[in-house]
Design a protein around this motif. Structure first.
Motif: not given
Length: 895
Positions: A1-22
């Motif tokens: 369930m690892k996903r990425t998010i870009i904040i202030q032009n920097k990429e971060y990995n996170y574990f997505s609860l939304k994706a888990l729910g889907e």
């Protein structure tokens, strides 16, 4: 369930609860926010074990969902210097043990960030003067230099370990105002960046205060914290979550303190022990983070594992207000909104139960005279106290004769002056504890009330020991800037230090003349404090009655001088024209307080006070230590000693065996707290611990406190079960740490009796009632009992943390079946016990017990083995969690 998010032009990995729910066709928005944090935590572990737990949490509240043990891995650990100090001693001992087995001691290192805040050692030796703070700090360093040198060594020797020096602030307030990240950023060795919720455990039960910021955390024993530091999960059973739907807003005169005390009373009655409590509803928007922190702090008092507030706009506002960077706040906001951790008022989560509370119904209240859950409206405090005097001796009464209500005595001071003191006199009035000092509105209310009182000519009686111990230097700064500190000082509320102080029992001595008359006349006197615990004997040995109150009411009762006053109708005093002055005459309005907050409580204060938090104390900076991989133990030290937990340790464990011919060390009643069990406060001269110190060349003036000597097991085991208010039914009516040694029928100290039983090779049992082990998460309440030779505790019910601590020390917690207890079964305590338990035992299995009386009569009954998970069975099988961790480390090295 690892996903990425870009904040202030920097990429971060996170574990997505939304994706888990889907993926699972599940609506994550129906889950309580605290469960979502747990879910993310388990999801991120990505182990075979976690897959099943993830599914269980996704279906958390569905009917017939299997309850499981959750392997919670906190992101960090926070320690205070008493329980935390003992934990660091154990880590140092683990290093020695690893080295003795021929392996690298550096393998023992914290695997997650650890902060130790030194706040529990300072005492109120000096009070009521401008030099009080300086004198108390000097005494603190003089008494604790050996311990502080040890902490300095640990800071230099262990990775990811920081120390916040003495005289800086109280651990939970420092955590709230500075240490907590809310969302953690971590870069891996490969250069990947991750975001995940800030989570923690702490060696103090009031770690729950951080739940106000939406950071999930709770208190654990030092031994459990050590395991967390070493990479072991903290296991908990899938919790029920009780939702508190808040409505309305406070009416004038009511504060967050009153809300916290009301909830403590309400939720104790609802029995939320071992459950999560989560706050939601329209009223949430009317509580500041400072208000929420008071409520979250008191979670141990209402019995919950945590009192959780989800992250919302108020959280983000507080982070800005307390000086967190704009970049950090932007990352937090983007992540929590993306990962369904941001509070949505339009979607109510499913809860195990929902309780509705209207903030408009909260009224000014105190709690007492013996327990934080015993709520008393301000208008009923006087009559409630009077009633308690003649009620039977127990949780609510003192068993006195009616005439004791009016008992008076004369204090003869050394300077020749005299003062009348009577039953109910307030001899300690302390503004203390981060429970309230973290809240600027509450603190400024107290400062304004002090100003108005001084301007009216009111003063405090001489027998009242007054003190002010702010939770951080920020409080002092806004008091000074608002020109209120001078008025507090005129009433005797000078700053005495930055630590827990009176709240943890470090109230220091009363005036000798006051103490003498209390003891000579057996006078029942009281304390009023803005803390979170008021168990009998906790605040001071001379003080039997204790009341928790908001800081401004602490000042009011200090002026009144007695708890036997109705502050809603009776005058506090009289002005120069002999006109009565009532509480209402000096009570500041909400508008007055808010004006001061807006003007004087500024972000710059937080930035300035915390910019040098780790090196601002010159006394601390001057401590010199030598770096070494293992600690150089001093066999003559009475502060720091290598504990005996790993003596004769074998790599391979023995199977669980039945316990035979066990004797009862103590037969106790309901509500036995860790204050009763664990050594706390002053060390009496003629106690086993006092005698031990004298034998080792320590002068009585240098005894210090039990808390400061938690790193020495020889002192601590001698103080276990020695509370002066302990009522052991085996002591023939003698109060304190005594019991009967049955082979001779003599009454001995509990320590001396235990040593004789150990010499006899006889294991020991404690019989107890309901709520055994409630109170602070003192690991020595379990460590000391184990070292006394206790193998088993049988109780009607256990407080969560203490039950866990017993298992982690290899002590078997057994619970009477519903409707049964020692008395109903006819157990007197003079029986010999056999327990049918073996290596096949399962969590919560019912086992048989045989009790044989001296005349040969037998009683057979069943109890529940309170292993709440298979992991806890492993703790017991290893005779403790530290032994299990050490064995696992050594086996991994062998392989």
């Amino acid at each position: 369930m690892k996903r990425t998010i870009i904040i202030q032009n920097k990429e971060y990995n996170y574990f997505s609860l939304k994706a888990l729910g889907e993926k699972n066709n599940a609506d994550i928005s129906r889950l309580p926010y605290s469960i979502r944090v747990l879910l993310e935590n388990v999801l991120r572990q990505e182990t075979e074990e976690s897959d099943e737990v993830v599914q269980q949490l996704v279906n958390w509240n569905l009917p017939n969902t299997k309850k499981m043990e959750i392997p919670f891995k906190p992101g960090r650990v926070i320690l205070q210097d008493l329980t935390g100090g003992a934990a660091i001693v154990d880590l140092a001992s683990l290093r020695k043990a690893v080295k003795d087995f021929g392996f690298d001691p550096n393998s023992i290192n914290p695997e997650i960030p650890v902060d130790l805040v030194i706040d529990h050692s300072v005492q109120v030796d000096y009070a009521g003067s401008k030099i009080a703070f300086q004198k108390n700090e000097e005494l603190e360093f003089k008494r604790n230099m050996e311990r502080y040198s040890f902490f300095k060594w640990a800071e230099q020797s262990f990775d990811s370990f920081r120390v916040v020096p003495p005289a800086t602030g109280i651990v939970h307030q420092v955590n709230l105002e500075y240490l907590a990240d809310v969302v953690t950023q971590k870069e891996t060795k490969s250069g990947e960046n991750y975001l995940f919720p800030d989570t923690l455990v702490g060696t103090d039960s009031h770690t729950t205060m951080i739940n106000a910021l939406g950071v999930l955390g709770w208190g654990v024993g030092g031994i459990e914290a050590e395991a967390g530091m070493l990479g072991q999960p903290c296991y908990l059973s899938t919790p029920e979550v009780v939702g508190i739907r808040l409505k309305g807003k406070f009416r004038s005169g009511a504060t967050a303190t009153d809300l916290a005390l009301t909830l403590t009373h309400l939720l104790r009655e609802k029995n939320v022990v071992g459950k999560f409590v989560e706050y939601f509803g329209e009223g949430l928007a009317n509580l500041t983070i400072s208000d929420r922190s008071v409520v979250a702090n008191m979670a141990p008092e209402y019995g919950a594992t945590c009192g959780f507030f989800p992250i919302d706009q108020e959280t983000l506002n507080y982070l800005a207000f307390s000086g967190r960077s704009e970049k950090q706040r932007m990352i937090i906001e983007a992540y929590v909104k993306e990962n369904q951790l941001y509070y949505d008022p339009t979607k109510e989560a499913d809860y195990s139960d929902v309780i509705e509370l209207n903030l408009e119904e909260i009224e000014p209240s105190l709690a007492g005279p013996k327990r934080p859950q015993d709520l008393v409206p301000l208008s009923k405090v006087k009559q409630g106290f009077i009633n308690s005097l003649t009620l039977p001796n127990g949780n609510s009464g003192y068993g006195l004769q009616p005439e004791e209500e009016r008992k008076q005595a004369i204090i003869h001071y050394e300077d020749g002056t005299q003062e009348v003191i009577e039953t109910g006199a307030v001899v300690i009035a302390a503004i203390t504890s981060c429970t309230n000092t973290s809240n600027p509105f509450i603190m400024l209310s107290a400062g304004l009330l002090a100003k108005k009182a001084v301007e009216k000519g009111l003063s405090v009686k001489r027998y009242v020991k007054t003190s002010l111990s702010p939770g951080s230097k920020v409080v002092t700064r806004y008091f000074e800037n608002a020109n209120l500190l001078c008025y507090l000082e005129k009433l005797g509320f000078d700053i005495t230090g930055y630590g827990c102080m009176t709240c943890v029992g470090n109230s220091g001595p009363l005036n000798d003349a006051v103490s003498k008359v209390i003891q000579d006349e057996n006078l029942l006197v009281s304390a009023v404090l803005s803390g979170n615990r008021n168990f009998e004997g906790r605040v001071h040995a001379d003080v039997k009655a204790g009341y928790l109150a908001a800081p401004h009411l602490v000042i009011a009762y200090a002026i009144a001088g007695n708890i036997k006053i109705d502050l809603t109708t009776e005058p506090l005093g009289y002005d120069e024209h002999n006109s009565p002055i009532y509480l209402g005459d000096i009570m500041p309005s909400n508008e007055e307080v808010e004006q001061l907050m807006n003007k004087y409580v500024k972000t710059d204060l937080y930035k300035e006070e915390y910019k040098s938090v780790f090196n601002s104390n010159q006394h601390w900076n001057e401590i010199k230590t030598k770096s070494s991989t293992t600690y150089k133990w001093d066999d003559n030290s009475t502060y720091i000693a290598n504990p005996p937990y790993f003596e004769q340790l074998q790599l391979h464990i023995k199977p669980i065996q039945p316990l035979k011919e066990q004797r009862v060390l103590a037969k106790l009643g309901d509500s036995i707290t860790t204050d009763h069990l664990s050594p706390v406060g002053a060390i009496p001269l003629n106690s086993p611990a006092g005698k031990y110190l004298i034998e080792h060349g320590v002068r009585p003036q240098a005894f210090n406190s039990y808390g400061s000597r938690r790193g020495n097991h020889e002192v601590m085991v001698r103080g276990t079960l020695s509370n002066i208010r302990l009522r052991n039914e085996l002591a023939d009516g003698k109060e304190g740490g005594y019991t009967k040694y049955f082979p001779t029928d003599k009454i001995l100290s509990i320590f001396d009796a235990s040593q004789k039983y150990i010499e006899d090779n006889v294991g020991l049992v404690i019989l107890a009632g309901e709520d055994y082990g409630m109170g602070s998460s003192r690991d020595w309440a379990a460590k000391g009992v184990r070292l006394l030779g206790v193998n088993t505790v049988i109780a009607k019910s256990f407080e969560r943390i203490h039950r866990s601590n017993l298992l982690m020390m290899g002590v078997l917690p057994l619970q009477f079946l519903d409707g049964e207890d020692a008395n109903s079964l006819g157990l007197t305590g003079n029986e010999i016990f056999d327990f049918e338990i073996d290596d096949t035992v399962q969590p919560n299995e019912i086992i048989n017990v045989l009790a044989t009386s001296p005349d040969g009569a037998t009683i057979t009954f069943k109890v529940c083995a309170r292993f709440d998970s298979q992991t806890e069975v492993d703790y017991y099988r290893n005779r403790g969690i530290l032994q299990m961790v050490l064995r696992n480390k050594l086996r991994s090295k062998e392989n």
